[in-house]
Design a protein around this motif. Structure first.
Motif: not given
Lengths: 387, 74
Positions: A174-175, A189-193, A224-231
């Motif tokens: 999650i970016l 649930r958070v493997k790394g940050h 596998h997936i990058v989720s970007m709620s940014l723009g």
């Protein structure tokens, strides 16, 4: 012999091709029109040549013409009709499909079941009529989803509760501008940050260079997936960022699917539609629009308004979404930011079910599974993300 | 404005990615202050002072040079 005719062959079967009378079709509703022509379509083995198919068909007394025997021209349709009158069927070698006249079922069944030929002639199905669609669709039944004790409306709309999958084993990066690590919803649930912003509070704006760094980090950590709620918004005619597209295309090659929000600059209630923002406007990034609980496009949701601009790929619930919030709380929020994680989650479910799939294949599965809506594709892409 | 530092994102051509470190070194010698070299994505992030032109950064192996644009939560 005309150059667009196929060679004349002796016809062994005595069966006639029945022609449907023209008045079978006139003044009929589409649901009352005939479905089947009487002919059969056969799926052929990709590795066998047309000439070999024809030879094998002869074993069971089927004489097949080859589509390469007639050229596509103004006379092609009559040449095809002639071929079907003079032979039992036609092999379309490049398509690996054959069409066989009606009343050849006995020979066809033997072709498909005989050990000599079944590897070449794989399956048959009835040939169906296709009709042009005329007139407008009538209004569809209104759908409304609501939150309840079981789940929020968005979870109901996307059918997630009916999935047997949980996304287990699928890593999602999650970016974002910040993340509340201590929120109870994220416990274990958070493997790394990590952070790519030096000496800045998480709520501040930041540059897309840091997001490229985030994508690199996701790839290094086998996400596998990058989720970007940014723009960021784009100007009319503004092209996508080369650096973002390079990062996204490399991500796809490294089996990582980037999913991003299209942006919230529109005001459709006042007839204002703004273009898909960056980085969602990159061809290699799956762009997500927002839907209301009545399956309408959200007023703020950006659209694919320029032919050379970014396009919407899919849509998901994005208004009044109840979810985790700062300080271990919960809140209702609206935005394409809220829609994006739905698609990321559904991609994770599909990937768990298809562990050997590539990122590009998962993109295809997400769009194939989408529920088509009676809305413009430029606003909702393939439709509602669904599982 | 003289002395203003501007952030740029340099994208390396696909077939030049194996030489990304070499390209970064060359850019550094030209006055590009490197923040990050992203080897998988093929991107070099850094900054220039106003006295060096971004066009000078378009050396062999560089596909594009873009200024770092702001991104916001949606």
């Amino acid at each position: 012999m005309p150059s667009n005719a196929f060679p004349l062959r002796k016809k062994k079967s005595k069966a006639r091709i029945e022609r449907d009378p023209v008045n079978l079709f006139l003044n009929k509703k589409i649901e009352d029109l005939p479905r089947y022509t009487g002919r059969k379509l056969i799926i052929l083995n990709e590795k066998i040549s047309g000439a070999q198919m024809e030879k094998q068909a002869q074993r069971f007394s089927l004489t097949m013409a080859n589509a390469s025997d007639f050229k596509l021209s103004s006379g092609a349709s009559s040449a095809l009709a002639n071929a079907l009158q003079q032979a039992d069927g036609v092999v379309f070698d490049k398509l690996k499909v054959a069409v066989v006249n009606a009343n050849r079922d006995e020979q066809l069944n033997r072709l498909i079941t005989s050990s000599l030929t079944k590897k070449s002639f794989i399956k048959s199905e009835p040939e169906r009529y296709v009709y042009a669609f005329n007139g407008k669709q009538t209004g569809s039944k209104k759908t409304t989803f609501r939150d309840n004790k079981k789940a929020t409306w968005g979870i109901h709309a996307t059918n997630v509760l009916n999935s047997s999958r949980t996304g287990k084993g699928i890593n999602i990066a999650i970016l974002d501008t910040g993340f509340s690590l201590s929120h109870p919803d994220f416990k274990n649930r958070v493997k790394g940050h990590t952070s790519f912003i030096k000496n800045q509070a998480p709520e501040d704006e930041n540059g897309h260079g840091s997001h490229c760094a985030g994508i690199e980090w996701a790839l290094e950590n086998k996400c596998h997936i990058v989720s970007m709620s940014l723009g960021g918004k784009v100007l009319p005619g503004e092209r996508y960022s080369e650096s973002y597209e390079m990062a996204a295309s490399q991500a796809l090659k490294n089996n990582c699917l980037i999913i991003a929000a299209t942006g919230n600059e529109s005001d459709r209630e006042n007839n204002i539609i703004k273009p898909v923002g960056r980085p969602a406007n990159c061809p290699s990034i799956m762009a997500v629009a927002a839907l209301t609980n009545e399956m309408q496009i959200a007023s703020f949701s950006c659209g694919g308004i320029f032919a050379n601009g970014g396009q919407v790929d899919i849509a998901a619930p994005g208004t009044d979404i109840f979810s985790s919030w700062k300080n271990k709380k919960y809140s209702y929020e609206s935005g394409t930011s809220m829609a994006t994680p739905f698609v990321a989650g559904i991609a994770a479910l599909l990937w768990e079910a298809n562990t050997k799939a590539s990122a590009a294949e998962i993109w295809m599965k997400v769009t194939q599974a989408a529920k088509r809506l009676n809305l413009n594709a430029s606003d909702v892409g393939a439709g509602l993300a669904f599982v | 404005m003289k002395g203003e530092v501007i952030k740029y994102i340099v994208t390396v051509e696909e077939n030049h990615k194996p030489r990304i470190n070499e390209i970064a070194q060359a850019l550094s010698k030209m006055g590009f202050n490197i923040d990050n070299i992203l080897k998988i994505t093929g991107v070099i992030i850094g900054s220039l002072n106003h006295e060096t032109s971004e066009n000078d950064l378009k050396i062999q192996g560089v596909r594009s040079v873009e200024s770092d644009k702001k991104i916001y939560p949606l």
